[in-house]
Design a protein around this motif. Structure first.
Motif, PDB file in Angstrom:
ATOM      1  N   UNK A  57      -7.689  -8.658  -0.852  1.00 54.79           N
ATOM      2  CA  UNK A  57      -6.468  -9.093  -0.152  1.00 54.79           C
ATOM      3  C   UNK A  57      -5.357  -8.069  -0.354  1.00 54.79           C
ATOM      4  N   UNK A  58      -5.130  -7.685  -1.612  1.00 52.79           N
ATOM      5  CA  UNK A  58      -4.059  -6.728  -1.914  1.00 52.79           C
ATOM      6  C   UNK A  58      -4.309  -5.387  -1.235  1.00 52.79           C
ATOM      7  N   UNK A  59      -5.555  -4.910  -1.293  1.00 56.18           N
ATOM      8  CA  UNK A  59      -5.877  -3.607  -0.704  1.00 56.18           C
ATOM      9  C   UNK A  59      -5.742  -3.632   0.818  1.00 56.18           C
ATOM     10  N   UNK A  60      -6.193  -4.705   1.424  1.00 56.37           N
ATOM     11  CA  UNK A  60      -6.125  -4.805   2.884  1.00 56.37           C
ATOM     12  C   UNK A  60      -4.678  -4.809   3.371  1.00 56.37           C
ATOM     13  N   UNK A  61      -3.846  -5.610   2.732  1.00 59.55           N
ATOM     14  CA  UNK A  61      -2.449  -5.690   3.178  1.00 59.55           C
ATOM     15  C   UNK A  61      -1.677  -4.415   2.856  1.00 59.55           C
ATOM     16  N   UNK A  67       0.021  -1.914   5.792  1.00 55.41           N
ATOM     17  CA  UNK A  67       1.468  -1.750   5.708  1.00 55.41           C
ATOM     18  C   UNK A  67       2.211  -3.071   5.751  1.00 55.41           C
ATOM     19  N   UNK A  68       1.549  -4.140   5.343  1.00 55.10           N
ATOM     20  CA  UNK A  68       2.126  -5.487   5.375  1.00 55.10           C
ATOM     21  C   UNK A  68       2.760  -5.851   4.036  1.00 55.10           C
ATOM     22  N   UNK A  69       2.088  -5.491   2.947  1.00 55.91           N
ATOM     23  CA  UNK A  69       2.577  -5.839   1.606  1.00 55.91           C
ATOM     24  C   UNK A  69       2.070  -4.815   0.613  1.00 55.91           C
ATOM     25  N   UNK A  70       2.993  -4.211  -0.106  1.00 57.62           N
ATOM     26  CA  UNK A  70       2.630  -3.230  -1.120  1.00 57.62           C
ATOM     27  C   UNK A  70       2.736  -3.842  -2.513  1.00 57.62           C
ATOM     28  N   UNK A  71       1.770  -3.479  -3.374  1.00 58.33           N
ATOM     29  CA  UNK A  71       1.860  -3.777  -4.811  1.00 58.33           C
ATOM     30  C   UNK A  71       1.875  -5.273  -5.121  1.00 58.33           C
ATOM     31  N   UNK A  72       0.992  -6.035  -4.490  1.00 56.35           N
ATOM     32  CA  UNK A  72       0.994  -7.478  -4.740  1.00 56.35           C
ATOM     33  C   UNK A  72      -0.190  -7.927  -5.599  1.00 56.35           C
TER      34      UNK A  72
END
Length: 388
Positions: free
Chosen positions: A330-334, A338-343
């Motif tokens: 999930x984290x890598x895909x987003x 460019x949807x969410x960085x560093x989550x």
């Protein structure tokens, strides 16, 4: 599920360094005292302004001293520990990675045999078991890596004889602090205020000052930790005469964000923004069956770095490695989208997600993020099914 169409305007959801304040640009730094000594008139004035604005925005009591110190929040906490401990029994409360660092410092570095109260990630230790009246206490107000905070300061004795050292780096400017129960408060600019890293802040009560002036540590105190000379507090530290050379560019950035906080209504406005942001995430979790809070008790939910875990029974049934793969996917895909960085969750925490909700984040960006999380999870769960 179908791919969402609305994207967060700002995809920065890191829990530190955190996203810049709304509307920030490099132009905010044009007034920086670059190429000038931090001990010049303009340099010291900037540092003193940062201290004064911190007092105003954070609503620090008038008789508490505020200093800018080296090595971020970690340096500030260790400065207090190395300078103040050794005269009383020490109790350390920890429930995640950063609190455990203070356990290590006390136990293995200072070798003072502290009483330790440790809770698993997501679970606050029993605070009633801490003798705050007689002993020195070290604790983290808000666990950055676990999403768990102390609900208030009621557990700390008003008639305490020891001192309380509070690591407030993910709490200051986002949630109320019980100043009358705290003798040392530390934080860093790169957390709730979205400033630049490397600088720490230390706030001392009159009781803390008395301890520093009356304590002769049994261990060597490095220069960057020394707050007293010849039994007297080095007052210059708390007037802008920093121990080592600060970045005047970072100072200017901190000044910018403090002035922004004043312009939107000060501390109460920052609290309200963080609460509203966290509510977006908490409400989404409440209606979403595949995700849950790492924090076990809703009374301890943070409003800054909200930590989440996978709860989908089909994924859990496939074991820990599958849970880790889904969370990482999930984290890598987003990130790629460019949807969410560093989550991603903190490296020592249970596998999951961590979403920053502090006051520099916009609620609209979090609202846009939630459908993308559902979309990315659905994709990762489909991958597991195909692999089986």
């Amino acid at each position: 599920m179908s791919r969402p169409t609305t994207r967060p305007r700002v995809p920065n959801f890191s829990s530190g360094p955190c996203t810049k304040r709304p509307g920030w640009s490099l132009q905010a730094l044009e007034g920086a005292a670059l190429g000038r000594s931090h001990r010049s008139v303009i340099g010291k004035a900037k540092l003193k302004e940062a201290i004064d604005l911190t007092r105003t925005v954070l609503q620090v009591p008038a008789d508490y001293r505020i200093g800018i110190v080296p090595a971020s929040d970690t340096g500030a906490v260790e400065m207090a520990m190395w300078s103040m401990l050794g005269t009383r029994t020490v109790e350390v409360v920890a429930w995640e990675a950063f609190g455990l660092e203070w356990v290590t410092d006390a136990l293995k570095e200072l070798k003072i045999s502290p009483k330790v109260h440790v809770g698993d990630y997501g679970i606050l230790p029993d605070l009633s078991a801490v003798d705050t009246r007689h002993n020195d206490v070290i604790f983290t107000w808000n666990g950055t890596a676990a999403g768990v905070r102390v609900p208030d300061g009621d557990w700390i004795a008003a008639d305490r004889e020891g001192v309380t050292i509070c690591d407030a780096t993910s709490a200051a400017f986002a949630m109320p602090l019980a100043w009358d129960k705290l003798d040392v408060v530390t934080f860093s600019w790169q957390k709730v205020m979205g400033g630049e890293a490397a600088h720490g802040m230390i706030v001392l009560s009159p009781r803390a000052v008395a301890r520093i002036e009356g304590n002769t540590p049994a261990w060597p105190v490095p220069k960057v930790f020394r707050m007293a000379k010849d039994g007297k507090l080095i007052e210059g530290i708390f007037k802008g005469d920093t121990i080592n050379t600060p970045s005047m560019l970072a100072v200017e950035d901190y000044l910018d964000t403090l002035n922004w906080a004043k312009s939107i209504g000060g501390l109460e406005a920052l609290f309200a923004r963080a609460d509203a942001n966290a509510k977006v995430v908490h409400d989404w979790v409440a209606r979403t069956p595949w995700i849950g809070h790492l924090a076990a008790n809703a009374a301890t939910y943070t409003n800054t770095g909200v930590c989440l875990v996978i709860t989908d029974p089909d994924v859990l049934a496939k074991g820990e490695k599958a849970v880790e793969a889904v969370a990482k996917g999930i984290a890598d895909t987003l990130d790629r989208e460019g949807i969410a960085y560093d989550i991603g969750a903190y490296r020592d925490a249970p596998a999951g997600l961590r979403i920053w909700c502090g006051g520099t984040v916009e609620a609209s960006d979090l609202e846009a993020l939630m459908p993308w999380l559902d979309w990315a999870f659905a994709a990762e769960k489909a991958k597991l099914a195909q692999a089986a």
